[in-house]
Design a protein around this motif. Structure first.
Motif, PDB file in Angstrom:
ATOM      1  N   ASP A 214      14.823 -10.625 105.652  1.00 35.80           N
ATOM      2  CA  ASP A 214      15.886 -10.176 104.822  1.00 35.80           C
ATOM      3  C   ASP A 214      16.344 -11.252 104.381  1.00 35.80           C
ATOM      4  N   SER A 215      16.875 -12.446 105.195  1.00 33.47           N
ATOM      5  CA  SER A 215      17.456 -13.247 104.411  1.00 33.47           C
ATOM      6  C   SER A 215      16.865 -14.000 103.160  1.00 33.47           C
ATOM      7  N   GLU A 216      15.314 -13.657 103.179  1.00 29.08           N
ATOM      8  CA  GLU A 216      14.594 -14.699 102.417  1.00 29.08           C
ATOM      9  C   GLU A 216      14.656 -13.775 100.946  1.00 29.08           C
ATOM     10  N   TYR A 217      14.691 -12.285 101.189  1.00 29.71           N
ATOM     11  CA  TYR A 217      14.745 -11.369 100.152  1.00 29.71           C
ATOM     12  C   TYR A 217      16.167 -11.433  99.344  1.00 29.71           C
ATOM     13  N   THR A 218      17.187 -11.589 100.316  1.00 28.62           N
ATOM     14  CA  THR A 218      18.556 -11.731  99.766  1.00 28.62           C
ATOM     15  C   THR A 218      18.855 -12.930  98.700  1.00 28.62           C
ATOM     16  N   LYS A 219      18.227 -13.927  99.369  1.00 24.30           N
ATOM     17  CA  LYS A 219      18.452 -15.261  98.654  1.00 24.30           C
ATOM     18  C   LYS A 219      17.449 -15.239  97.537  1.00 24.30           C
ATOM     19  N   GLY A 220      16.335 -14.679  97.499  1.00 27.41           N
ATOM     20  CA  GLY A 220      15.323 -14.821  96.493  1.00 27.41           C
ATOM     21  C   GLY A 220      15.618 -13.899  95.333  1.00 27.41           C
ATOM     22  N   LEU A 221      16.229 -12.945  95.578  1.00 24.27           N
ATOM     23  CA  LEU A 221      16.510 -11.822  94.469  1.00 24.27           C
ATOM     24  C   LEU A 221      17.943 -11.783  94.021  1.00 24.27           C
ATOM     25  N   SER A 222      18.788 -12.601  94.818  1.00 23.58           N
ATOM     26  CA  SER A 222      20.197 -12.938  94.197  1.00 23.58           C
ATOM     27  C   SER A 222      20.370 -13.285  92.813  1.00 23.58           C
ATOM     28  N   GLY A 223      19.600 -14.269  92.345  1.00 19.80           N
ATOM     29  CA  GLY A 223      19.807 -14.984  91.123  1.00 19.80           C
ATOM     30  C   GLY A 223      18.670 -14.419  89.797  1.00 19.80           C
ATOM     31  N   VAL A 224      18.129 -13.124  90.291  1.00 21.18           N
ATOM     32  CA  VAL A 224      17.302 -12.716  89.078  1.00 21.18           C
ATOM     33  C   VAL A 224      17.942 -12.152  87.926  1.00 21.18           C
ATOM     34  N   SER A 225      17.491 -12.300  86.672  1.00 21.63           N
ATOM     35  CA  SER A 225      18.168 -12.004  85.560  1.00 21.63           C
ATOM     36  C   SER A 225      17.626 -10.631  85.364  1.00 21.63           C
ATOM     37  N   ASN A 226      16.619  -9.868  85.719  1.00 23.25           N
ATOM     38  CA  ASN A 226      16.558  -8.424  85.620  1.00 23.25           C
ATOM     39  C   ASN A 226      16.472  -7.613  86.833  1.00 23.25           C
ATOM     40  N   HIS A 227      16.817  -6.372  87.092  1.00 21.56           N
ATOM     41  CA  HIS A 227      17.085  -5.915  88.373  1.00 21.56           C
ATOM     42  C   HIS A 227      16.329  -4.411  88.261  1.00 21.56           C
ATOM     43  N   SER A 228      15.139  -4.422  87.339  1.00 19.55           N
ATOM     44  CA  SER A 228      14.752  -2.873  87.015  1.00 19.55           C
ATOM     45  C   SER A 228      13.065  -3.248  87.233  1.00 19.55           C
ATOM     46  N   ILE A 229      12.582  -2.431  88.148  1.00 20.08           N
ATOM     47  CA  ILE A 229      11.095  -2.516  88.179  1.00 20.08           C
ATOM     48  C   ILE A 229      10.420  -1.187  88.014  1.00 20.08           C
ATOM     49  N   VAL A 230       9.325  -1.233  87.459  1.00 22.87           N
ATOM     50  CA  VAL A 230       8.426   0.154  87.198  1.00 22.87           C
ATOM     51  C   VAL A 230       7.354   0.016  88.121  1.00 22.87           C
ATOM     52  N   VAL A 231       7.059   1.063  88.919  1.00 16.17           N
ATOM     53  CA  VAL A 231       6.240   1.022  90.091  1.00 16.17           C
ATOM     54  C   VAL A 231       5.211   2.288  89.999  1.00 16.17           C
ATOM     55  N   SER A 232       3.973   2.334  90.628  1.00 16.85           N
ATOM     56  CA  SER A 232       3.069   3.346  90.376  1.00 16.85           C
ATOM     57  C   SER A 232       3.711   4.656  90.887  1.00 16.85           C
ATOM     58  N   HIS A 233       4.463   4.584  92.026  1.00 18.51           N
ATOM     59  CA  HIS A 233       5.050   5.696  92.707  1.00 18.51           C
ATOM     60  C   HIS A 233       6.314   5.462  93.425  1.00 18.51           C
ATOM     61  N   GLU A 234       7.195   6.584  93.798  1.00 20.39           N
ATOM     62  CA  GLU A 234       8.223   6.260  94.195  1.00 20.39           C
ATOM     63  C   GLU A 234       8.394   6.049  95.744  1.00 20.39           C
ATOM     64  N   ALA A 235       8.026   4.465  96.096  1.00 20.49           N
ATOM     65  CA  ALA A 235       7.781   4.148  97.090  1.00 20.49           C
ATOM     66  C   ALA A 235       8.981   2.973  97.479  1.00 20.49           C
ATOM     67  N   PHE A 236       9.596   2.518  96.660  1.00 21.36           N
ATOM     68  CA  PHE A 236      10.113   1.328  96.743  1.00 21.36           C
ATOM     69  C   PHE A 236      11.885   1.520  96.740  1.00 21.36           C
ATOM     70  N   GLY A 237      12.068   2.716  97.239  1.00 20.45           N
ATOM     71  CA  GLY A 237      13.720   2.968  97.223  1.00 20.45           C
ATOM     72  C   GLY A 237      14.427   2.394  97.985  1.00 20.45           C
ATOM     73  N   TYR A 238      13.900   2.240  99.282  1.00 18.57           N
ATOM     74  CA  TYR A 238      14.663   1.312 100.520  1.00 18.57           C
ATOM     75  C   TYR A 238      14.653  -0.167 100.248  1.00 18.57           C
ATOM     76  N   LEU A 239      13.679  -0.717  99.604  1.00 17.91           N
ATOM     77  CA  LEU A 239      13.623  -2.037  99.133  1.00 17.91           C
ATOM     78  C   LEU A 239      14.848  -2.345  98.080  1.00 17.91           C
ATOM     79  N   CYS A 240      14.783  -1.519  96.899  1.00 16.53           N
ATOM     80  CA  CYS A 240      15.578  -1.408  95.837  1.00 16.53           C
ATOM     81  C   CYS A 240      17.167  -0.990  96.538  1.00 16.53           C
ATOM     82  N   ASP A 241      17.319  -0.522  97.128  1.00 15.55           N
ATOM     83  CA  ASP A 241      18.591  -0.156  97.881  1.00 15.55           C
ATOM     84  C   ASP A 241      19.297  -1.364  98.593  1.00 15.55           C
ATOM     85  N   ALA A 242      18.254  -1.987  99.405  1.00 16.14           N
ATOM     86  CA  ALA A 242      18.866  -2.979 100.105  1.00 16.14           C
ATOM     87  C   ALA A 242      19.155  -4.330  99.170  1.00 16.14           C
TER      88      ALA A 242
END
Length: 337
Positions: A214-242
């Motif tokens: 969780d800490s690695e994800y928080t740190k790794g995604l905190s500075g990204v310039s884009n926050h939108s992902i296109v995925v095959s199916h609606e599977a990543f809602g919990y990851l995106c919400d977190a």
């Protein structure tokens, strides 16, 4: 973290009536995920655990350690959403002590199957119990309703349950993985009190790993310039919400469905308007639709693994929940930079 386990699991046999849409071969009955029966026979000295699909298999194996023997129902490389258990699974459940399933609408066959129980020693554990569940998008709910209508009412119980409206991909947020592991731990202690120390120690070890992830994800995604992902199916809602991301799924809850022309055009417009550079496909589904969107928008195609199942090759290479989640993080950081 303590959990009240009353009502979390019930003592029941997992008995399947009728033919399966995707039958397991008899040779798989005693095997783990991707492991043939010739390589694995029942060890009566261990707690016998049946897991519905890969994440449940992995979590149960991690918490149970050497005190359990875990069998995975869905074969390696198989997309689990529409998978059905077969009568061949009966032999597995005759000697099983515990069934671990995700719940939240993932295994549509569980409720009916559990109504047919005769083995009163089997403990059924809904691993997602206690996790905060997200609702499916209106598009995914419409897809579910359309599929139900096309099937002429098959699996009616799925649409009568409250959890048919929830996103089942709970395990893709590390905090939720902790909840699922804790529920498994509590049930194993109920079945095998002598193993309490082992199960609690294993849980503490892997819960700490969830916190680190969780800490690695928080740190790794905190500075990204884009926050939108296109995925095959609606599977990543919990990851995106977190982690503050937004997903645009090519399809709803069914990974192998295909969008119509209007949906394709909508996604292409989303990709262009949001400067999305990567379209994420999955190993267990065809990448052709993702590739078509990439071709139409100038993006590229990469893989993001929803951990619904691993291939034989991944299992042989030692891949598991945490290694795949870290590979997903690397892919997200590259795509969103």
């Amino acid at each position: 973290m303590s959990v009240d386990v009353s009502g979390m699991y019930s003592r029941r046999t997992f008995l399947v009536a009728g033919a399966a849409a995707c039958a397991l071969s008899a040779s798989f009955v005693l095997g783990g995920c991707g492991m043939p029966s010739s390589a694995k026979s029942v060890d009566d000295s261990k707690v016998q655990v049946v897991a519905s699909f890969y994440p449940m298999y992995d979590f149960a194996s991690k918490i149970g350690g050497d005190r359990v023997q875990v069998t995975c129902l869905v074969p390696a490389g198989t997309e689990p959403h529409d998978w059905e258990p077969s009568t061949a699974d009966l032999k597995t459940f005759e000697t099983a002590d515990m069934l671990v399933y995700n719940g939240a609408g993932m295994e549509h066959w569980v409720h009916d199957v559990l109504e047919s129980t005769t083995n009163d020693k089997l403990v059924a554990v809904e691993a997602s119990k206690g996790a905060h569940l997200l609702e499916l998008s209106p598009e995914a709910l419409a897809e579910e309703a359309a599929e139900h209508a096309a099937e002429g009412g098959a699996h009616a119980h799925e649409h009568e349950d409250e959890d048919s409206k929830t996103d089942p991909h709970v395990w893709l947020a590390p905090e939720n993985a902790k909840v699922e592991m804790n529920n498994i731990k509590e049930a194993l202690i109920e079945i095998d009190p002598d193993g309490r120390e082992t199960y609690e120690a294993n849980y503490e070890k892997w819960a700490a790993e969830c916190d680190a992830l969780d800490s690695e994800y928080t740190k790794g995604l905190s500075g990204v310039s884009n926050h939108s992902i296109v995925v095959s199916h609606e599977a990543f809602g919990y990851l995106c919400d977190a982690y503050g991301l937004t997903q645009m799924p090519i399809e709803g809850i069914e990974a192998d469905a295909e969008p119509d022309a209007d949906q394709m055009a909508k996604i292409v417009d989303f990709v262009k308007q949001n400067n999305v550079k990567t379209i994420f496909s999955e190993e267990l589904v065809s990448p052709k639709v993702a590739q078509a969107i990439a071709d139409a928008s100038g993006a590229q195609v990469e893989e993001l693994n929803p951990l619904e199942g691993l291939s034989d090759e991944e299992l042989a290479a030692g891949e598991e929940y945490f290694s795949v989640m870290r590979s997903n993080l690397d892919a997200l950081k590259k795509a969103l930079a």
